[in-house]
Design an enzyme around this catalytic site. Structure first.
Site, PDB file in Angstrom:
ATOM      1  N   ARG A  53       0.827  -1.213   0.000  1.00 26.96           N
ATOM      2  CA  ARG A  53       0.000   0.000   0.000  1.00 26.96           C
ATOM      3  C   ARG A  53       0.861   1.263   0.000  1.00 26.96           C
ATOM      4  NH1 ARG A  53      -2.993   2.958   4.267  1.00 26.96           N
ATOM      5  NH2 ARG A  53      -4.996   3.685   3.418  1.00 26.96           N
ATOM      6  N   HIS A  83       0.488   4.124  -2.813  1.00 32.63           N
ATOM      7  CA  HIS A  83       0.194   5.506  -2.451  1.00 32.63           C
ATOM      8  C   HIS A  83       1.344   6.440  -2.830  1.00 32.63           C
ATOM      9  CE1 HIS A  83      -3.297   4.857   0.630  1.00 32.63           C
ATOM     10  NE2 HIS A  83      -3.462   4.178  -0.500  1.00 32.63           N
ATOM     11  N   ASN A 121      -3.697   8.425   4.264  1.00 32.15           N
ATOM     12  CA  ASN A 121      -2.533   7.910   4.979  1.00 32.15           C
ATOM     13  C   ASN A 121      -2.549   8.157   6.484  1.00 32.15           C
ATOM     14  OD1 ASN A 121      -1.356   7.102   2.499  1.00 32.15           O
ATOM     15  ND2 ASN A 121      -0.479   9.143   2.191  1.00 32.15           N
ATOM     16  N   HIS A 130      -6.247  -5.957  -2.576  1.00 27.51           N
ATOM     17  CA  HIS A 130      -7.112  -6.051  -1.393  1.00 27.51           C
ATOM     18  C   HIS A 130      -7.458  -7.492  -1.035  1.00 27.51           C
ATOM     19  CE1 HIS A 130      -8.659  -1.612  -1.546  1.00 27.51           C
ATOM     20  NE2 HIS A 130      -7.396  -1.716  -1.211  1.00 27.51           N
TER      21      HIS A 130
END
Length: 320
Positions: A64, A68, A96, A195
């Site tokens: 992740r 990001h 975040n 996910h």
């Protein structure tokens, strides 16, 4: 006249050749550190294995972080920078804040790399390798990681807020968000398969379990028993309720059964243009793995800083 024409043609050819050479020099290469830091791959792999043995969840967190990072002005490790007097960074952006984690793992690996190859390897490259090795460790596919990224010297909370997709997004907004990064509809669906590992906070899935109708009723009721309408904001539930720490294709099976946590996830299977891809990945694990790996190569190549741009940070949290 002929000699003049020949001169300009030759000049054009030389300029074109120089441009191609410069473009090639800026391309990421899997062998970028083959001479300057030969043990890099082994160091990162060992560091990730050590971290995941302590906490399997950290693999999803590292993946992740990379995602990001890349979605905000390219894969330049800007997400790793702490705030300074000159800028407010990305760590307190909506996606975040009190959520992004794994910084210590990257810092530990960076320290080991610096001991072996001081001042050579960027934090951005370490994060890209760590994301790949995390997926592989948890049973997912591997892919070739191009290297040669350099680190940014700034970060922006505003850019992060404007660039990272939110769990409230509709399918059309998701497609536009990914298209802005040069990623296709197939990339959107395949990369969302990340996910299949990790956890999400109650505050992020609350709207889906209380406001949406495209969720299995018994699953919604189960989640409501843990995540009330108010309070328990940081309570964690697995994104894949069956195998949250194993990288597989059950995420897509859950989508078909309407048993996923986030509104944005269920949007991928809600009577729209991406339904066929979800159905394909739900039944064809190899197809998902191949497309996920292909999507990761594309995503990890978003607007890298190369050549003399940026820097090689000595400390991933601070500009040199």
């Amino acid at each position: 006249m002929a000699s003049t024409t020949t001169y300009f043609l030759l000049l054009f050819a030389l300029v074109a050749a120089a441009s191609v050479s410069e473009a090639n020099a800026d391309q990421l290469r899997t062998d970028f550190y083959s001479c300057s830091c030969r043990n890099l791959m082994a160091i990162v792999k060992t560091g990730i294995a050590k971290a995941l043995q302590k906490e399997a969840r950290i693999g999803a967190s590292i993946l992740r972080l990379h995602f990001h990072d890349c979605f905000v002005n390219g894969c330049d490790a800007s997400i790793l920078l702490d705030d300074t007097s000159k800028f407010i960074g990305e760590q307190t952006a909506a996606a975040n804040n009190n959520s992004a984690r794994g910084f210590n793992v990257i810092d530990d690996i960076k320290a080991m790399v610096e001991k072996e190859c001081p001042g050579v390897v960027s934090c951005a490259d370490i994060l890209a390798l760590a994301a790949r090795d995390s997926v592989v460790y948890l049973g997912g596919p591997s892919w070739e990681v191009g290297l040669g990224r350099r680190d940014s010297t700034t970060a922006s909370r505003l850019d992060a807020n404007n660039s990272i997709p939110a769990p409230s997004f509709s399918l059309s907004t998701l497609k536009k968000n990914f298209a802005n990064q040069g990623l296709s509809e197939k990339d959107l669906v395949a990369l969302s398969g990340a996910h299949t590992i990790g956890l999400a906070q109650c505050r992020l899935f609350r709207p889906h379990i209380y406001n949406d109708t495209n969720i299995d009723a018994s699953y919604a009721k189960f989640l409501q028993s843990k995540c009330p309408r108010t309070g328990n904001d940081r309570l964690l539930e697995p994104l894949d309720h069956q195998t949250p720490f194993h990288f597989d294709n059950l995420y897509y099976k859950n989508l078909v059964q309407k048993k996923v946590l986030l509104h944005s996830d269920q949007e991928l299977y809600n009577g729209g243009s991406t339904d066929h891809l979800v159905e394909k990945y739900a039944t064809e694990r190899v197809a998902f793995f191949n497309d996920f790996a292909e999507g990761m190569v594309k995503m990890s190549s978003i607007k890298p800083l190369t050549g003399k741009k940026g820097e090689i940070r000595l400390n991933c949290a601070k500009v040199n």
